[in-house]
Design a protein around this motif. Structure first.
Motif, PDB file in Angstrom:
ATOM      1  N   HIS A   1       4.096   2.366   7.187  1.00 57.17           N
ATOM      2  CA  HIS A   1       5.480   1.912   7.294  1.00 57.17           C
ATOM      3  C   HIS A   1       5.501   0.380   7.340  1.00 57.17           C
ATOM      4  O   HIS A   1       4.888  -0.225   8.212  1.00 57.17           O
TER       5      HIS A   1
ATOM      6  N   GLY B   1       1.145   2.666  -4.691  1.00 58.06           N
ATOM      7  CA  GLY B   1       1.393   4.097  -4.632  1.00 58.06           C
ATOM      8  C   GLY B   1       1.104   4.642  -3.247  1.00 58.06           C
ATOM      9  O   GLY B   1       0.910   3.903  -2.290  1.00 58.06           O
ATOM     10  N   GLY B   2       1.063   5.943  -3.152  1.00 60.88           N
ATOM     11  CA  GLY B   2       0.777   6.568  -1.863  1.00 60.88           C
ATOM     12  C   GLY B   2       2.008   6.673  -0.997  1.00 60.88           C
ATOM     13  O   GLY B   2       3.140   6.486  -1.436  1.00 60.88           O
ATOM     14  N   ASN B   3       1.776   6.958   0.260  1.00 68.28           N
ATOM     15  CA  ASN B   3       2.848   7.194   1.218  1.00 68.28           C
ATOM     16  C   ASN B   3       3.199   5.890   1.943  1.00 68.28           C
ATOM     17  O   ASN B   3       2.799   5.689   3.085  1.00 68.28           O
ATOM     18  N   ILE B   4       3.913   5.013   1.263  1.00 70.01           N
ATOM     19  CA  ILE B   4       4.310   3.733   1.836  1.00 70.01           C
ATOM     20  C   ILE B   4       5.830   3.654   1.837  1.00 70.01           C
ATOM     21  O   ILE B   4       6.460   3.800   0.793  1.00 70.01           O
ATOM     22  N   THR B   5       6.406   3.433   3.020  1.00 73.08           N
ATOM     23  CA  THR B   5       7.846   3.226   3.101  1.00 73.08           C
ATOM     24  C   THR B   5       8.105   1.766   3.456  1.00 73.08           C
ATOM     25  O   THR B   5       7.368   1.169   4.236  1.00 73.08           O
TER      26      THR B   5
ATOM     27  N   ASP C   1       2.896  -1.125  10.011  1.00 71.33           N
ATOM     28  CA  ASP C   1       2.504  -0.178  11.067  1.00 71.33           C
ATOM     29  C   ASP C   1       2.495  -0.847  12.434  1.00 71.33           C
ATOM     30  O   ASP C   1       1.565  -0.689  13.227  1.00 71.33           O
TER      31      ASP C   1
ATOM     32  N   ALA D   1      -4.627   0.501   5.186  1.00 68.76           N
ATOM     33  CA  ALA D   1      -5.022   1.812   4.664  1.00 68.76           C
ATOM     34  C   ALA D   1      -6.506   2.086   4.873  1.00 68.76           C
ATOM     35  O   ALA D   1      -6.999   3.135   4.508  1.00 68.76           O
TER      36      ALA D   1
END
Length: 96
Positions: free
Chosen positions: A2, A28-32, A56, A79
């Motif tokens: 995040h 890419g990936g799970n990044i907001t 984070d 990451a």
């Protein structure tokens, strides 16, 4: 992951938000990515100068527009990938 971009909406804050979104999309990936304009939330988060980037919960940059390379290194570091930063979490991009 995040990422929060703190700023009231000035040109530098908007540029920072755009850069963060661009790099996050490329990774890419799970990044907001969240834009925070609330002054109370900034104060609670320890932000005293904008634009600011927090990944984070860790402040990576305040008071300046970071480069794409810095943002990419911060994302990689958060990451678990090797970072170019000389001091973990310092946010200098290896310039300290």
């Amino acid at each position: 992951m995040h990422i929060k971009v703190f700023g009231p909406g000035c040109a530098r804050c908007t540029t920072t938000e755009d850069l963060v979104k661009e790099v996050a999309a490329a990774k890419g990936g799970n990044i907001t990515v969240q834009k925070v304009t609330d002054l109370k939330e900034m104060m609670v988060s320890g932000i005293v100068s904008t634009p600011a980037v927090v990944i984070d919960g860790i402040i990576k940059s305040t008071g300046r527009v970071p480069t794409k390379e810095e943002i990419a290194a911060w994302i990689d570091g958060a990451a678990g990938a090797p970072s170019t930063s000389a001091a973990p979490g310092c946010g200098c991009g290896g310039k300290c």
